[in-house]
Write a protein that holds these residues in place. Structure first.
Motif, PDB file in Angstrom:
ATOM      1  N   LEU A 154       0.823  -1.201   0.000  1.00 39.75           N
ATOM      2  CA  LEU A 154       0.000   0.000   0.000  1.00 39.75           C
ATOM      3  C   LEU A 154       0.861   1.256   0.000  1.00 39.75           C
ATOM      4  N   TRP A 155       1.906   1.263   0.815  1.00 37.73           N
ATOM      5  CA  TRP A 155       2.692   2.484   0.982  1.00 37.73           C
ATOM      6  C   TRP A 155       4.135   2.379   0.499  1.00 37.73           C
ATOM      7  N   LEU A 156       4.662   1.159   0.414  1.00 33.79           N
ATOM      8  CA  LEU A 156       6.047   0.976  -0.036  1.00 33.79           C
ATOM      9  C   LEU A 156       6.111  -0.134  -1.090  1.00 33.79           C
ATOM     10  N   PRO A 157       5.395   0.019  -2.196  1.00 33.73           N
ATOM     11  CA  PRO A 157       5.359  -1.065  -3.191  1.00 33.73           C
ATOM     12  C   PRO A 157       6.730  -1.359  -3.790  1.00 33.73           C
ATOM     13  N   GLU A 158       7.642  -0.396  -3.766  1.00 37.84           N
ATOM     14  CA  GLU A 158       8.979  -0.616  -4.326  1.00 37.84           C
ATOM     15  C   GLU A 158       9.744  -1.699  -3.563  1.00 37.84           C
ATOM     16  N   LEU A 159       9.313  -1.995  -2.336  1.00 37.90           N
ATOM     17  CA  LEU A 159      10.042  -2.974  -1.533  1.00 37.90           C
ATOM     18  C   LEU A 159       9.606  -4.405  -1.817  1.00 37.90           C
ATOM     19  N   ARG A 160       8.443  -4.597  -2.423  1.00 37.97           N
ATOM     20  CA  ARG A 160       7.933  -5.951  -2.652  1.00 37.97           C
ATOM     21  C   ARG A 160       8.904  -6.835  -3.435  1.00 37.97           C
ATOM     22  N   PRO A 161       9.576  -6.351  -4.504  1.00 41.32           N
ATOM     23  CA  PRO A 161      10.496  -7.227  -5.240  1.00 41.32           C
ATOM     24  C   PRO A 161      11.669  -7.733  -4.417  1.00 41.32           C
ATOM     25  N   MET A 162      11.924  -7.151  -3.256  1.00 38.97           N
ATOM     26  CA  MET A 162      13.024  -7.605  -2.415  1.00 38.97           C
ATOM     27  C   MET A 162      12.726  -8.972  -1.800  1.00 38.97           C
ATOM     28  N   LEU A 163      11.431  -9.264  -1.609  1.00 40.29           N
ATOM     29  CA  LEU A 163      11.065 -10.541  -1.002  1.00 40.29           C
ATOM     30  C   LEU A 163      11.400 -11.683  -1.956  1.00 40.29           C
ATOM     31  N   GLY A 164      12.196 -12.613  -1.495  1.00 39.94           N
ATOM     32  CA  GLY A 164      12.566 -13.765  -2.314  1.00 39.94           C
ATOM     33  C   GLY A 164      13.626 -13.489  -3.352  1.00 39.94           C
ATOM     34  N   CYS A 165      14.181 -12.270  -3.363  1.00 45.02           N
ATOM     35  CA  CYS A 165      15.238 -11.941  -4.331  1.00 45.02           C
ATOM     36  C   CYS A 165      16.555 -12.525  -3.841  1.00 45.02           C
ATOM     37  N   GLY A 166      16.956 -13.644  -4.456  1.00 42.58           N
ATOM     38  CA  GLY A 166      18.162 -14.335  -4.019  1.00 42.58           C
ATOM     39  C   GLY A 166      19.429 -13.534  -4.282  1.00 42.58           C
ATOM     40  N   GLN A 167      20.456 -13.795  -3.449  1.00 44.53           N
ATOM     41  CA  GLN A 167      21.725 -13.088  -3.595  1.00 44.53           C
ATOM     42  C   GLN A 167      22.834 -14.082  -3.952  1.00 44.53           C
ATOM     43  N   ASN A 168      24.063 -13.607  -3.875  1.00 44.96           N
ATOM     44  CA  ASN A 168      25.190 -14.449  -4.278  1.00 44.96           C
ATOM     45  C   ASN A 168      25.815 -15.171  -3.084  1.00 44.96           C
ATOM     46  N   ARG A 169      26.965 -15.792  -3.329  1.00 37.73           N
ATOM     47  CA  ARG A 169      27.574 -16.640  -2.310  1.00 37.73           C
ATOM     48  C   ARG A 169      28.089 -15.873  -1.095  1.00 37.73           C
ATOM     49  N   HIS A 170      28.096 -14.554  -1.187  1.00 39.30           N
ATOM     50  CA  HIS A 170      28.556 -13.744  -0.053  1.00 39.30           C
ATOM     51  C   HIS A 170      27.432 -13.472   0.941  1.00 39.30           C
ATOM     52  N   HIS A 171      26.218 -13.927   0.618  1.00 41.54           N
ATOM     53  CA  HIS A 171      25.052 -13.656   1.465  1.00 41.54           C
ATOM     54  C   HIS A 171      24.346 -14.964   1.815  1.00 41.54           C
ATOM     55  N   ARG A 172      23.930 -15.063   3.041  1.00 40.20           N
ATOM     56  CA  ARG A 172      23.134 -16.207   3.476  1.00 40.20           C
ATOM     57  C   ARG A 172      21.657 -16.018   3.143  1.00 40.20           C
ATOM     58  N   PHE A 173      21.197 -14.748   3.120  1.00 40.66           N
ATOM     59  CA  PHE A 173      19.770 -14.450   3.028  1.00 40.66           C
ATOM     60  C   PHE A 173      19.415 -13.771   1.715  1.00 40.66           C
ATOM     61  N   ASP A 174      18.113 -13.817   1.387  1.00 35.01           N
ATOM     62  CA  ASP A 174      17.645 -13.022   0.252  1.00 35.01           C
ATOM     63  C   ASP A 174      17.657 -11.533   0.646  1.00 35.01           C
ATOM     64  N   VAL A 175      17.355 -10.674  -0.314  1.00 33.26           N
ATOM     65  CA  VAL A 175      17.491  -9.232  -0.075  1.00 33.26           C
ATOM     66  C   VAL A 175      16.567  -8.770   1.054  1.00 33.26           C
ATOM     67  N   TRP A 176      15.342  -9.259   1.092  1.00 31.56           N
ATOM     68  CA  TRP A 176      14.393  -8.821   2.109  1.00 31.56           C
ATOM     69  C   TRP A 176      14.836  -9.265   3.504  1.00 31.56           C
ATOM     70  N   THR A 177      15.216 -10.517   3.631  1.00 26.87           N
ATOM     71  CA  THR A 177      15.633 -11.019   4.945  1.00 26.87           C
ATOM     72  C   THR A 177      16.896 -10.307   5.411  1.00 26.87           C
ATOM     73  N   HIS A 178      17.811 -10.050   4.481  1.00 28.81           N
ATOM     74  CA  HIS A 178      19.005  -9.267   4.824  1.00 28.81           C
ATOM     75  C   HIS A 178      18.616  -7.872   5.313  1.00 28.81           C
ATOM     76  N   THR A 179      17.621  -7.271   4.673  1.00 21.39           N
ATOM     77  CA  THR A 179      17.146  -5.952   5.089  1.00 21.39           C
ATOM     78  C   THR A 179      16.576  -5.998   6.495  1.00 21.39           C
ATOM     79  N   LEU A 180      15.761  -7.005   6.799  1.00 23.14           N
ATOM     80  CA  LEU A 180      15.203  -7.142   8.139  1.00 23.14           C
ATOM     81  C   LEU A 180      16.305  -7.324   9.175  1.00 23.14           C
ATOM     82  N   GLU A 181      17.329  -8.113   8.818  1.00 19.46           N
ATOM     83  CA  GLU A 181      18.446  -8.328   9.738  1.00 19.46           C
ATOM     84  C   GLU A 181      19.233  -7.043   9.973  1.00 19.46           C
ATOM     85  N   THR A 182      19.444  -6.270   8.911  1.00 16.35           N
ATOM     86  CA  THR A 182      20.169  -5.007   9.065  1.00 16.35           C
ATOM     87  C   THR A 182      19.397  -4.065   9.972  1.00 16.35           C
TER      88      THR A 182
END
Length: 451
Positions: free
Chosen positions: A224-252
């Motif tokens: 509703l208010w931050l639609p730009e963030l939706r693509p971060m969910l499930g967006c896989g990263q490379n071998r330097h990251h354990r988490f997808d972009v969204w989970t990494h964001t929540l952890e940060t």
């Protein structure tokens, strides 16, 4: 209980039934600090004003139509509202009418969540808790008062408040209450962006921001208010990251200090990654240029939510520099240039370092090595910064007036260019930043021409 409240009770008289209501009761029961004391009373507002003034207290009619009077106790404003019930909420935010003179239980029945629908008599007495708020506090549950669909149909802000309280208190949202949020998005859409921004900031600065952000995503409030963030969910990263972009964001967000600029930056620093994601010829996933894309999207979001300009500047500076990774092989001059870039954006080294450490930890891999690397480069940068190297034109040993006298000419674009070149030189070699040495260098550059 705050001593001045007892004096206020004495001024209003025993028939006032003066009680503390709302968040202050919740926080008192939880042992949490709180800044506000919201009070409710059986007395009508004009009677509250008259009795308070008769006792020598300053009373202000801040909302007589809604039954509210503000009394100053030791120069601290305290709102006192007559027990009331609300009419229909036609705009999805405010009741179109209120009815004064109801019972305390009726007053509590109009509130959003059970943990906010309790009252404590001023001066002592049993907790008034008709909807089981104390039980829900003990169970760490956020539950709507009455039917959640009705509560959220009345006021769309309540949907966001549920997520915010979850983040602040570390509570779960009761199942029926959570399900009702998704069914009331149309009402939530009516909330002003200013109120949304305030709630988001409180959510982000809560003890468990990741919990609140997860609820935003699960309920549809994020879209509703931050639609730009939706693509971060499930967006896989490379071998330097354990988490997808969204989970990494929540952890940060969880790991960075609970301060608005740092938490907003944590939310937005990688928002450009989904758009930058690409598979390279080496078979690795890359996010080239994601810093620039994140900066552009973050600026758009912050502007749309009408975030205060000072906070926007702070967040964007953190996002702009979050991808900087000073290396051990950097020269001292390269480190000073980095410090200069931070300084030009108004970003001090300590805050950049706090954000970088949280970002590194949130990758979830090689934590010990990452922390050793961070500690080493930070120690070096701190040592260089402690020497107070010149990082801006204002720090040059010769000011603009001195350079104009040296050149024998008035100001103009040439002066700014000369100052820029001199600053580059003294960042490279701070010993040059002495009046005589800098004057000699300026003469050489002026003789070389181009100004």
């Amino acid at each position: 209980m705050w001593e001045p409240l007892l004096r206020l009770k004495a001024a209003l008289g025993p028939e006032a039934e003066l009680v503390v209501v709302g968040g202050a009761v919740r926080d008192e029961l939880l042992g949490r600090p709180h800044a506000d004391w919201d009070l409710a009373t059986k007395l009508l507002p004009r009677a509250v004003m008259a009795r308070a003034q008769a006792a020598g207290l300053r009373a202000i009619p801040t909302g007589l139509q809604h039954g509210t009077v503000t009394v100053l106790l030791e120069d601290r404003p305290v709102e006192i509202t007559t027990f009331r019930s609300d009419g229909d909420y036609l705009d999805g935010r405010h009741p179109d009418s209120v009815r004064l003179g109801v019972t305390l239980n009726e007053d509590l029945s109009r509130r959003d969540f059970t943990i906010n629908a309790m009252a404590l008599p001023v001066g002592g007495g049993d907790l008034v808790d008709p909807f089981g708020g104390q039980r829900d506090l003990e169970s760490r549950i956020i539950r709507a008062v009455g039917a959640p669909l009705q509560r959220f149909a009345e006021d769309g802000l309540r949907t966001l408040r549920a997520c915010r309280f979850a983040a602040q208190l570390g509570f779960d949202v009761e199942v029926a209450t959570l399900e009702a949020i998704s069914e009331r998005l149309a009402v939530a859409r009516k909330v002003s962006v200013e109120r949304v921004c305030t709630e988001f900031t409180k959510l982000l600065c809560g003890a468990e921001p990741h919990r609140g952000l997860d609820l935003l995503a699960r309920t549809g409030l994020l879209d509703l208010w931050l639609p730009e963030l939706r693509p971060m969910l499930g967006c896989g990263q490379n071998r330097h990251h354990r988490f997808d972009v969204w989970t990494h964001t929540l952890e940060t967000a969880r790991l960075v200090p609970a301060e608005p600029g740092l938490r907003w930056a944590a939310l937005l620093h990688d928002v450009g990654k989904p758009g930058a994601r690409a598979l390279g010829p080496d078979g690795e996933i890359h996010f080239h240029d994601h810093e620039r894309q994140s900066l552009e999207i973050a600026a758009r979001i912050l502007g749309r939510l009408k975030v205060a300009q000072a906070l926007q500047k702070d967040v964007l500076a953190l996002v702009r520099h979050h991808g900087a990774h000073p290396l051990a092989e950097w020269s001292d001059a390269a480190c000073r240039r980095f410090l200069r870039r931070l300084s030009e954006d108004g970003l001090d080294l300590a805050r950049w370092a706090a954000f970088r450490l949280a970002d590194q930890r949130a990758k979830g891999m090689d934590l010990a090595a990452r922390e050793l690397d961070h500690a080493a480069i930070l120690s070096r940068l701190e040592a260089l910064a402690a020497a107070s190297p010149p990082l801006s034109v204002k720090a040059l040993a010769l000011d603009g007036a001195a350079l104009m006298r040296l050149a024998g000419r008035g100001g103009g674009p040439w002066l700014g260019e000369l100052q820029r070149q001199l600053l580059e030189a003294v960042v490279e070699e701070p010993a040059l930043n002495a009046p005589e040495a800098l004057a000699e260098l300026a003469k050489q550059k002026l003789m070389a021409g181009g100004f």
